[in-house]
Design an enzyme around this catalytic site. Structure first.
Site, PDB file in Angstrom:
ATOM      1  N   ASP A 153       4.571  -5.799   4.457  1.00  0.00           N
ATOM      2  CA  ASP A 153       4.016  -4.623   5.137  1.00  0.00           C
ATOM      3  C   ASP A 153       4.124  -4.833   6.646  1.00  0.00           C
ATOM      4  O   ASP A 153       3.133  -4.715   7.364  1.00  0.00           O
ATOM      5  CB  ASP A 153       2.557  -4.442   4.696  1.00  0.00           C
ATOM      6  CG  ASP A 153       1.940  -3.185   5.277  1.00  0.00           C
ATOM      7  OD1 ASP A 153       2.701  -2.286   5.677  1.00  0.00           O
ATOM      8  OD2 ASP A 153       0.696  -3.104   5.336  1.00  0.00           O
ATOM      9  N   ASP A 183       6.439   2.139   6.173  1.00  0.00           N
ATOM     10  CA  ASP A 183       5.055   1.636   6.099  1.00  0.00           C
ATOM     11  C   ASP A 183       4.305   2.429   5.045  1.00  0.00           C
ATOM     12  O   ASP A 183       3.646   3.402   5.352  1.00  0.00           O
ATOM     13  CB  ASP A 183       4.400   1.782   7.484  1.00  0.00           C
ATOM     14  CG  ASP A 183       2.989   1.241   7.548  1.00  0.00           C
ATOM     15  OD1 ASP A 183       2.563   0.572   6.605  1.00  0.00           O
ATOM     16  OD2 ASP A 183       2.296   1.509   8.560  1.00  0.00           O
ATOM     17  N   THR A 210     -12.997  26.419  29.023  1.00  0.00           N
ATOM     18  CA  THR A 210     -13.858  25.829  30.068  1.00  0.00           C
ATOM     19  C   THR A 210     -15.204  25.382  29.482  1.00  0.00           C
ATOM     20  O   THR A 210     -16.267  25.811  29.920  1.00  0.00           O
ATOM     21  CB  THR A 210     -14.090  26.847  31.206  1.00  0.00           C
ATOM     22  OG1 THR A 210     -14.587  28.061  30.621  1.00  0.00           O
ATOM     23  CG2 THR A 210     -12.829  27.128  31.982  1.00  0.00           C
ATOM     24  N   ASP A 268      -0.668   4.395   0.779  1.00  0.00           N
ATOM     25  CA  ASP A 268      -1.247   5.429   1.647  1.00  0.00           C
ATOM     26  C   ASP A 268      -0.478   5.406   2.961  1.00  0.00           C
ATOM     27  O   ASP A 268       0.248   4.439   3.256  1.00  0.00           O
ATOM     28  CB  ASP A 268      -2.752   5.194   1.884  1.00  0.00           C
ATOM     29  CG  ASP A 268      -3.043   3.865   2.567  1.00  0.00           C
ATOM     30  OD1 ASP A 268      -2.450   2.847   2.154  1.00  0.00           O
ATOM     31  OD2 ASP A 268      -3.849   3.828   3.517  1.00  0.00           O
ATOM     32  N   HIS A 303     -21.079  26.522  28.679  1.00  0.00           N
ATOM     33  CA  HIS A 303     -20.128  27.120  29.616  1.00  0.00           C
ATOM     34  C   HIS A 303     -20.168  26.278  30.898  1.00  0.00           C
ATOM     35  O   HIS A 303     -21.237  26.102  31.498  1.00  0.00           O
ATOM     36  CB  HIS A 303     -20.573  28.559  29.879  1.00  0.00           C
ATOM     37  CG  HIS A 303     -19.617  29.358  30.712  1.00  0.00           C
ATOM     38  ND1 HIS A 303     -19.177  28.969  31.946  1.00  0.00           N
ATOM     39  CD2 HIS A 303     -19.041  30.554  30.472  1.00  0.00           C
ATOM     40  CE1 HIS A 303     -18.357  29.878  32.450  1.00  0.00           C
ATOM     41  NE2 HIS A 303     -18.251  30.866  31.557  1.00  0.00           N
ATOM     42  N   ARG A 340      -7.848  -5.414  18.991  1.00  0.00           N
ATOM     43  CA  ARG A 340      -7.094  -6.267  18.060  1.00  0.00           C
ATOM     44  C   ARG A 340      -7.614  -7.697  18.187  1.00  0.00           C
ATOM     45  O   ARG A 340      -7.846  -8.194  19.304  1.00  0.00           O
ATOM     46  CB  ARG A 340      -5.601  -6.207  18.364  1.00  0.00           C
ATOM     47  CG  ARG A 340      -4.978  -4.845  18.123  1.00  0.00           C
ATOM     48  CD  ARG A 340      -4.730  -4.523  16.667  1.00  0.00           C
ATOM     49  NE  ARG A 340      -4.381  -3.121  16.491  1.00  0.00           N
ATOM     50  CZ  ARG A 340      -4.015  -2.572  15.340  1.00  0.00           C
ATOM     51  NH1 ARG A 340      -3.985  -3.291  14.244  1.00  0.00           N
ATOM     52  NH2 ARG A 340      -3.717  -1.296  15.273  1.00  0.00           N
ATOM     53  N   HIS A 368       3.664   4.518  12.194  1.00  0.00           N
ATOM     54  CA  HIS A 368       2.513   5.274  12.708  1.00  0.00           C
ATOM     55  C   HIS A 368       2.943   6.328  13.737  1.00  0.00           C
ATOM     56  O   HIS A 368       2.090   7.007  14.305  1.00  0.00           O
ATOM     57  CB  HIS A 368       1.450   4.370  13.359  1.00  0.00           C
ATOM     58  CG  HIS A 368       0.806   3.435  12.380  1.00  0.00           C
ATOM     59  ND1 HIS A 368      -0.426   2.880  12.592  1.00  0.00           N
ATOM     60  CD2 HIS A 368       1.219   2.964  11.179  1.00  0.00           C
ATOM     61  CE1 HIS A 368      -0.736   2.094  11.576  1.00  0.00           C
ATOM     62  NE2 HIS A 368       0.263   2.132  10.702  1.00  0.00           N
ATOM     63  N   HIS A 413       0.836  -1.204   0.000  1.00  0.00           N
ATOM     64  CA  HIS A 413       0.000   0.000   0.000  1.00  0.00           C
ATOM     65  C   HIS A 413       0.868   1.249   0.000  1.00  0.00           C
ATOM     66  O   HIS A 413       1.995   1.228   0.513  1.00  0.00           O
ATOM     67  CB  HIS A 413      -0.970   0.017   1.188  1.00  0.00           C
ATOM     68  CG  HIS A 413      -0.325   0.161   2.538  1.00  0.00           C
ATOM     69  ND1 HIS A 413      -0.103   1.392   3.133  1.00  0.00           N
ATOM     70  CD2 HIS A 413       0.149  -0.754   3.417  1.00  0.00           C
ATOM     71  CE1 HIS A 413       0.465   1.217   4.312  1.00  0.00           C
ATOM     72  NE2 HIS A 413       0.640  -0.086   4.512  1.00  0.00           N
ATOM     73  N   GLU A 437      -5.179   1.175   2.851  1.00  0.00           N
ATOM     74  CA  GLU A 437      -4.864   0.162   3.871  1.00  0.00           C
ATOM     75  C   GLU A 437      -4.979   0.722   5.272  1.00  0.00           C
ATOM     76  O   GLU A 437      -5.498   0.077   6.186  1.00  0.00           O
ATOM     77  CB  GLU A 437      -3.446  -0.386   3.640  1.00  0.00           C
ATOM     78  CG  GLU A 437      -3.140  -1.645   4.432  1.00  0.00           C
ATOM     79  CD  GLU A 437      -2.617  -1.419   5.843  1.00  0.00           C
ATOM     80  OE1 GLU A 437      -2.588  -2.374   6.625  1.00  0.00           O
ATOM     81  OE2 GLU A 437      -2.258  -0.270   6.189  1.00  0.00           O
ATOM     82  N   GLU A 438      -4.481   1.936   5.452  1.00  0.00           N
ATOM     83  CA  GLU A 438      -4.424   2.487   6.815  1.00  0.00           C
ATOM     84  C   GLU A 438      -5.799   2.792   7.392  1.00  0.00           C
ATOM     85  O   GLU A 438      -5.928   3.071   8.580  1.00  0.00           O
ATOM     86  CB  GLU A 438      -3.546   3.743   6.842  1.00  0.00           C
ATOM     87  CG  GLU A 438      -2.085   3.498   6.482  1.00  0.00           C
ATOM     88  CD  GLU A 438      -1.316   2.670   7.513  1.00  0.00           C
ATOM     89  OE1 GLU A 438      -1.926   2.149   8.452  1.00  0.00           O
ATOM     90  OE2 GLU A 438      -0.093   2.542   7.355  1.00  0.00           O
TER      91      GLU A 438
HETATM   92  N1  LIG Z   1       1.401  -1.800   8.368  1.00  0.00           N
HETATM   93  C1  LIG Z   1       0.146  -2.359   8.627  1.00  0.00           C
HETATM   94  C2  LIG Z   1      -0.686  -1.413   9.435  1.00  0.00           C
HETATM   95  O1  LIG Z   1      -0.179  -0.462   9.976  1.00  0.00           O
HETATM   96  N2  LIG Z   1      -1.986  -1.670   9.479  1.00  0.00           N
HETATM   97  C3  LIG Z   1      -2.921  -0.881  10.214  1.00  0.00           C
HETATM   98  C4  LIG Z   1      -4.246  -1.215   9.592  1.00  0.00           C
HETATM   99  C5  LIG Z   1      -5.439  -0.858  10.397  1.00  0.00           C
HETATM  100  C6  LIG Z   1      -6.054  -1.643  11.289  1.00  0.00           C
HETATM  101  N3  LIG Z   1      -7.103  -0.950  11.745  1.00  0.00           N
HETATM  102  C7  LIG Z   1      -7.090   0.204  11.139  1.00  0.00           C
HETATM  103  N4  LIG Z   1      -6.098   0.254  10.306  1.00  0.00           N
HETATM  104  C8  LIG Z   1      -2.869  -1.210  11.696  1.00  0.00           C
HETATM  105  O2  LIG Z   1      -3.192  -0.309  12.491  1.00  0.00           O
HETATM  106  O3  LIG Z   1      -2.527  -2.323  12.068  1.00  0.00           O
HETATM  107 ZN   LIG Z   2       1.278  -0.836   6.308  1.00  0.00          ZN
HETATM  108 ZN   LIG Z   3       0.339   1.203   8.857  1.00  0.00          ZN
END
Ligand SMILES: NCC(=O)N[C@@H](Cc1c[nH]cn1)C(=O)O
Ligand SMILES: [Zn+2]
Ligand SMILES: [Zn+2]
Length: 520
Positions: A242, A179, A376, A148, A274, A389, A491, A146, A213-214
Site C-alpha cells: 500500500d 491506492d 459576506t 476503500d 452578516h 505525521r 489522494h 484496503h 484505511e483512509e
Molecule cells: N496509502 C496509505 C495512505 O494513504 N494512508 C493514509 C492513512 C491516513 C492517515 N491519517 C489518515 N489517514 C495517509 O494519509 O497516509
Molecule cells: Zn492506501
Molecule cells: Zn491512501
C-alpha cells in the site's frame, strides 16, 4: 544413468517447472541420442527461468486484469463519506466474492460500528479475511490491503471521471487505482496464476482486506487483537503493498510515518452573521481559528508545538549514507508537483523531511465559506482540520497532550470569548522494519528476477495505520512491497496505475511468494 524425471527431482525441483520437464521427457525419450542430449540439456534445465509459464500466463491475461480493476474502481468506496457507506459495503462483498471464486476460505468479520460526530452510529464495513492453503510444511504469509478510497469528484480537477477507469497511454486513471485496488488485485491474480497452471502454491496465503484505511482503520486494531491467537497464530510474515516507488527504480519499504489527526473547533455566536451588520463588534471564530492554526508551524516548516521536535530520534550517519545512495531526482520531483522551490534543496534533506521528521499539514476548515462567489458571512462555528505525521520516537498520546495544551495556551492569550475544543481523531504510530530480515533479502531477489535491478530501500512519508499494530500485537515480521509508481498521484486528482506497474507488479508478487518459501 538417471532418467530425466529423476534429474528433475535431484536438481532442486523448485528451480524448474514440472511441465517443462514433462515436455522435454516426452520429446527426448524415443531419441537414441538420449544420453548426449540429456547431458546437453541439464544445464539449460537447471538454469531455466522457473516462472516463464507464470509470467506468460500473466501476459496472456492483461485485459482480464484491467477489466477487474475497472469493476473495482467503478465502486465509489469512499470511507470518509458516510453517504457512500452502501458502496463501501458492496466493495467488501465484491472482494469476498473474488476470493471465494478462487476457492479461498473467506470470512466477513463484523468489526462493529462507527460513532459519528452527531452521536449516531453507523456499521463499519466488514473486514474480509481469506485463507488459501493449509500445509503445515509451508510458510504462511498474510497479505494486508484496503479497498476503500479517498474522496474524488470530477470537478476537483480530474481530467476524466474518477470512477470510470480510463486508459491513456498505458496509464489507468481512476480513484483508488493505485491506492490500493490494483495492488490488492495483483496479489489475488498472482495466487490465481499458480492455481490456473496447477502449480503448487509455494506458501499458504492469507488475506486481510479492510475498508476503513483512509480514515484511520477504525475497528481493525481490536479485530487484530481478537484474532491474534486464531487467524494470526500460524502466520509467519505480513506483506503490505500500500505504497509506491520513489523513482522509476523498484523499491522495498521499511518504514512509514504515523499520523495524529486533529479537529480544532471554535464556536462563537449562535448562528452565522452578516459581516456588514455585525463585523467589528464580534470576535470572529474564524479569526481565532486562523490565529491558532498559524501558531503550529513557522513559514520555514519548523514545528512550534513545544516538545514535538525534541522527541524525534536523531538522524544517524548510517541513515545519511543510505539516503545518499537512493535514486531520487530533485528536479523531477519538483516538476511532477509543479513547483520551483522546495523547503530543502538537496536529496538527503528532502528525503529525511519526507520520511523521518514530523510535519504539520493543515487540511481544511469545516463551516468556512468555500464555494465560488463572495458570500459576506461571519461563520458562527468553524472546525480546523490538521494532522501531524509521526516518526520514531514520538508517541501519539504525548502529542495529543502537547498539541491540546499548546493550542489552549495560544487561544487563552487571545482573550477570546469563543469556545475552543481540540480533539484528536486519529493517533496512528509510525512503523519501522529491520531491513536485514530475510523478508527483505527475498524482496531483493524477487525484484532482481522481474526487473533485473536492485531495489532501493526506502521509507514512506504516508501512514498505514495498521502496520504498527500488526507488529506490536502479532510480533510478526512485516515487509512493504510496493508496486505503485512514484507519480501515481495518490489522494490527488488524476490518480493512476500504469499498466506496466500493475502487470510487472503481479509478476513480482508471483516471484515473491516463491522467494518467501525459500526462507529457512
Ligand atoms: N496509502 C496509505 C495512505 O494513504 N494512508 C493514509 C492513512 C491516513 C492517515 N491519517 C489518515 N489517514 C495517509 O494519509 O497516509
Ligand atoms: Zn492506501
Ligand atoms: Zn491512501
Amino acid at each position: 544413468m538417471m532418467t530425466l524425471q529423476e534429474v528433475f527431482w535431484v536438481h532442486k525441483p523448485k528451480y524448474i517447472t514440472r511441465a517443462t520437464v514433462r515436455q522435454l521427457d516426452h520429446q527426448l525419450s524415443p531419441n537414441k541420442m538420449f544420453v548426449v542430449t540429456l547431458l546437453a540439456v541439464i544445464p539449460a534445465i537447471i538454469n531455466a527461468h522457473p516462472f516463464d509459464e507464470l509470467h506468460q500466463y500473466v501476459d496472456d491475461h492483461v485485459e482480464d486484469y484491467v477489466e477487474a480493476l475497472r469493476q473495482w474502481v467503478a465502486v465509489e468506496s469512499d470511507s470518509s463519506d458516510v453517504t457512500k457507506r452502501p458502496d463501501l459495503h458492496r466493495m467488501m462483498d465484491m472482494t469476498a466474492e473474488k476470493l471465494k471464486g478462487m476457492g479461498a476460505e473467506v470470512e466477513m468479520v463484523d468489526i462493529g460500528t462507527q460513532e459519528l460526530p452527531d452521536g449516531t452510529t453507523l456499521p463499519l464495513p466488514k473486514v474480509v479475511t481469506a485463507q488459501i492453503g493449509n500445509d503445515s510444511n509451508k510458510h504462511t504469509v498474510c497479505i494486508y490491503g484496503h479497498v476503500d478510497v479517498q474522496p474524488a469528484k470530477k470537478e476537483d480537477g480530474w481530467a476524466t471521471d474518477p470512477y470510470n477507469l480510463t486508459d491513456i497511454d498505458g496509464n489507468l486513471y481512476g480513484r483508488g487505482a493505485s491506492d490500493n485496488k490494483a495492488p490488492v488485485l495483483a496479489w489475488i491474480h498472482a495466487v490465481e496464476a499458480y492455481q490456473a497452471l496447477n502449480l503448487d502454491l509455494p506458501v499458504n496465503v492469507k488475506f486481510i482486506i479492510e475498508g476503513m484505511e483512509e480514515t484511520g482503520s477504525n475497528g481493525l486494531d481490536s479485530m487484530i487483537v481478537a484474532k491474534r491467537d486464531t487467524f494470526f497464530s500460524d502466520v509467519d510474515y505480513i506483506i503490505i503493498s500500500d505504497c509506491g516507488w520513489l523513482s522509476r527504480r523498484p523499491a522495498l519499504t521499511y518504514g512509514t510515518r504515523g499520523n495524529c489527526y486533529f479537529f480544532a473547533e471554535v464556536e462563537g455566536p449562535k448562528q452565522d452573521l452578516h459581516s456588514g451588520v455585525y463585523g467589528g463588534t464580534v470576535i470572529e471564530p474564524m479569526t481565532d481559528l486562523i490565529g491558532i492554526l498559524d501558531s503550529l508551524i513557522s513559514p520555514s516548516g519548523k514545528i512550534l508545538v513545544p516538545g514535538i521536535r525534541e522527541a524525534v530520534a536523531p538522524f544517524s550517519d548510517e541513515e545519511w549514507k543510505m539516503y545518499q545512495d537512493i535514486e531520487f531526482d530533485v528536479d523531477t520531483y519538483k516538476s511532477k508537483i509543479g513547483i520551483d522551490q522546495l523547503m530543502y534543496n538537496n536529496k538527503v534533506d528532502l528525503l529525511a523531511h519526507r520520511w523521518r521528521h514530523p510535519t504539520v499539514s493543515i487540511h481544511g476548515i469545516e463551516g468556512a465559506f468555500s464555494a465560488s462567489g463572495s458570500k459576506t458571512v461571519i461563520p458562527a462555528k468553524v472546525i480546523g482540520k490538521f494532522s501531524i505525521r509521526q516518526v520514531p520516537d514520538m508517541d501519539p498520546a504525548m502529542v495529543k497532550k502537547q498539541v491540546t495544551d499548546y493550542l489552549h495556551s495560544v487561544f487563552t492569550k487571545r482573550k477570546s470569548p469563543n469556545k475552543l475544543t481540540v480533539t484528536m481523531i486519529i493517533g496512528a504510530k509510525p512503523w519501522l522494519a529491520d531491513t536485514k530480515h530475510p523478508l527483505y533479502e527475498a524482496g531483493i531477489a524477487a525484484v532482481k528476477r522481474v526487473f533485473q535491478v536492485e531495489p532501493d530501500l526506502i521509507r514512506e512519508g504516508g501512514t498505514i495505520p495498521i502496520a504498527r499494530t500488526f507488529q506490536d500485537v502479532t510480533k510478526k515480521n512485516i515487509i512493504m512491497l510496493p508496486i505503485g509508481g512514484f507519480d501515481d498521484g495518490l489522494h490527488s486528482q488524476n490518480e493512476k496505475m500504469s499498466r506496466y506497474n500493475y502487470i510487472e507488479g503481479t509478476k513480482l508478487f508471483i516471484s515473491y511468494l516463491h522467494e518467501v518459501a525459500e526462507i529457512k
